[in-house]
Scaffold this motif. Structure first.
Motif, mmCIF file in Angstrom:
data_model
loop_
_atom_site.group_PDB
_atom_site.id
_atom_site.type_symbol
_atom_site.label_atom_id
_atom_site.label_comp_id
_atom_site.label_asym_id
_atom_site.label_seq_id
_atom_site.Cartn_x
_atom_site.Cartn_y
_atom_site.Cartn_z
ATOM 1 N N UNK A 201 0.816 -1.209 0.000
ATOM 2 C CA UNK A 201 0.000 0.000 0.000
ATOM 3 C C UNK A 201 0.845 1.252 0.000
ATOM 4 N N UNK A 202 1.911 1.248 0.788
ATOM 5 C CA UNK A 202 2.810 2.400 0.849
ATOM 6 C C UNK A 202 3.538 2.599 -0.470
ATOM 7 N N UNK A 203 3.976 1.493 -1.072
ATOM 8 C CA UNK A 203 4.678 1.584 -2.360
ATOM 9 C C UNK A 203 3.762 2.133 -3.444
ATOM 10 N N UNK A 204 2.517 1.670 -3.497
ATOM 11 C CA UNK A 204 1.553 2.180 -4.483
ATOM 12 C C UNK A 204 1.363 3.684 -4.340
ATOM 13 N N UNK A 205 1.181 4.137 -3.101
ATOM 14 C CA UNK A 205 0.900 5.552 -2.854
ATOM 15 C C UNK A 205 2.045 6.450 -3.284
ATOM 16 N N UNK A 206 3.265 5.935 -3.214
ATOM 17 C CA UNK A 206 4.438 6.738 -3.563
ATOM 18 C C UNK A 206 4.784 6.630 -5.043
ATOM 19 N N UNK A 207 4.705 5.422 -5.607
ATOM 20 C CA UNK A 207 5.270 5.172 -6.935
ATOM 21 C C UNK A 207 4.272 5.217 -8.085
ATOM 22 N N UNK A 208 2.967 5.203 -7.807
ATOM 23 C CA UNK A 208 1.972 5.276 -8.887
ATOM 24 C C UNK A 208 1.393 6.685 -8.906
ATOM 25 N N UNK A 209 1.179 7.217 -10.095
ATOM 26 C CA UNK A 209 0.814 8.625 -10.230
ATOM 27 C C UNK A 209 -0.590 8.944 -9.720
ATOM 28 N N UNK A 226 -5.286 -1.407 0.514
ATOM 29 C CA UNK A 226 -6.168 -0.352 0.026
ATOM 30 C C UNK A 226 -6.259 0.784 1.041
ATOM 31 N N UNK A 227 -6.408 0.451 2.317
ATOM 32 C CA UNK A 227 -6.515 1.484 3.347
ATOM 33 C C UNK A 227 -5.238 2.301 3.450
ATOM 34 N N UNK A 228 -4.099 1.633 3.461
ATOM 35 C CA UNK A 228 -2.814 2.331 3.560
ATOM 36 C C UNK A 228 -2.580 3.202 2.333
ATOM 37 N N UNK A 229 -2.798 2.634 1.156
ATOM 38 C CA UNK A 229 -2.540 3.356 -0.090
ATOM 39 C C UNK A 229 -3.422 4.590 -0.220
ATOM 40 N N UNK A 230 -4.708 4.446 0.085
ATOM 41 C CA UNK A 230 -5.627 5.568 -0.046
ATOM 42 C C UNK A 230 -5.269 6.694 0.916
ATOM 43 N N UNK A 231 -4.984 6.350 2.162
ATOM 44 C CA UNK A 231 -4.669 7.363 3.165
ATOM 45 C C UNK A 231 -3.386 8.117 2.816
ATOM 46 N N UNK A 232 -2.339 7.382 2.491
ATOM 47 C CA UNK A 232 -1.052 8.015 2.183
ATOM 48 C C UNK A 232 -1.143 8.833 0.896
ATOM 49 N N UNK A 233 -1.860 8.304 -0.095
ATOM 50 C CA UNK A 233 -1.961 9.016 -1.367
ATOM 51 C C UNK A 233 -2.716 10.328 -1.212
ATOM 52 N N UNK A 234 -3.799 10.316 -0.436
ATOM 53 C CA UNK A 234 -4.571 11.545 -0.267
ATOM 54 C C UNK A 234 -3.800 12.561 0.569
ATOM 55 N N UNK A 235 -3.029 12.087 1.546
ATOM 56 C CA UNK A 235 -2.160 12.999 2.290
ATOM 57 C C UNK A 235 -1.104 13.590 1.350
ATOM 58 N N UNK A 236 -0.644 12.772 0.435
ATOM 59 C CA UNK A 236 0.329 13.235 -0.566
ATOM 60 C C UNK A 236 -0.291 14.274 -1.501
#
Length: 341
Positions: A201-209, A226-236
């Motif tokens: 999830x963390x890798x997706x949030x950082x490496x996918x546009x 999904x929970x990790x990726x969504x949270x980190x991506x929206x914070x990003x």
């Protein structure tokens, strides 16, 4: 007496067959008093399939790409207008399935990765763009799209730069093509590397546009991812604001407006309701289910809008820049996550 041999007809070329097939699908037919074409029927069939349990985000994107590359999207204007809103509502809906405490923990883990990756990508993009001989606007748009959140970042930074339409199109095309590749490539790579749900999830949030592809890839991997990726991506995605303001200063632009991603507040509100209001749990699962359907349809719309003409318009140099930045951020973040998380 001379005899002439009749030359056999040449085999129909695939391109001619596709053209003939497209023309056939364009012919209108009367259905229940309405005129409808074969292309519209095919679009409808694909769309309905995306609402079934057999469809997944990668499959929906693939169907959209098949439609765009063969007969074309008969509702291109409408799907482009709907895509952004549908994605935003879907992200808000996903908030009804998340816990605020877990989200805070995920955000803490991702903040250092976020700051380092955004800064590093923008700096690398600047020098790589100069090396490739690309214009400053296109370079900065692709760098921002890679560093923050794809099309949303480009849409926010473009007006600040007062970028031309063709510059925006090239940057968006580059990001969307790489997004499509990432959505298919990341889940198998995650399984191959035996990544945990949290790591992936963390890798997706950082490496996918784009947020759409981040959520789609993470959803294919698992609920925790999904929970990790969504949270980190929206914070990003909140970094759109300072980066856009910094862009105005660096490029010496005055009297510009920065587009704020307000839908993130909706996601946070939904997450807080799900965490602290027990009554929400009754309808929460249904809302999350609808949100995932909305995300699947969003990816179908994105794929259907990525025509062969749009791909050709990108050109080699912008695509090289986008690919270089994407590979660097993907490999570096993967290495750090596997050794620290």
């Amino acid at each position: 007496m001379k005899t002439s041999l009749q030359r056999p007809p040449e085999a129909a070329k695939p391109g001619h067959l596709l053209t003939h097939f497209s023309q056939h699908l364009e012919q209108p037919h009367r259905v229940l008093g309405h005129s409808i074409t074969g292309r519209q029927v095919l679009f409808g069939v694909f769309l309905v399939f995306c609402l079934t349990p057999w469809a997944s985000p990668p499959v929906a994107l693939a169907l959209g790409l098949v439609l765009a590359q063969t007969v074309g999207n008969p509702f291109l204007t409408q799907t482009r207008a709907l895509t952004a809103k549908l994605l935003q509502y879907s992200v808000i809906g996903l908030g009804f399935g998340m816990n605020a405490h877990a989200a805070v923990q995920a955000g803490r883990e991702g903040v250092l990765f976020t700051v380092a990756s955004i800064t590093g990508t923008l700096v690398l993009g600047f020098f790589a763009g100069r090396w490739l001989g690309l214009g400053r606007h296109v370079t900065h748009l692709i760098s921002c799209g890679t560093a923050i959140c794809g099309g949303s970042a480009i849409a926010a930074v473009g007006p600040v730069l007062r970028a031309k339409e063709e510059e925006l199109s090239v940057a968006l095309g580059t990001v969307f093509i790489l997004n499509a590749i990432a959505l298919f490539a990341f889940p198998p790579l995650g399984h191959l590397l035996s990544m945990t749900q949290n790591q992936f999830g963390l890798w997706c949030a950082i490496a996918i546009h784009d947020t759409s592809s981040v959520v789609g890839a993470a959803a294919a991997y698992g609920d925790q991812a999904l929970q990790v990726a969504t949270t980190v991506k929206l914070a990003r995605a909140l970094w759109i604001i300072p980066v856009a303001l910094g862009t105005a200063v660096v490029f010496k632009q005055k009297d510009v407006k920065v587009k704020v991603p307000y839908f993130i507040l909706g996601f946070i509100g939904a997450m807080l309701l799900n965490t602290y209001v027990p009554a929400v749990h009754v309808a929460g699962p249904a809302v999350v289910y609808l949100a995932k359907l909305g995300l699947t349809v969003t990816l179908f719309f994105i794929g259907a809008g990525l025509s062969a003409k749009a791909i050709k318009a990108v050109g080699p140099k912008p695509f090289v820049l986008g690919t270089l930045l994407w590979l660097v951020i993907s490999v570096v973040s993967l290495y750090v996550i596997l050794h620290t998380v």
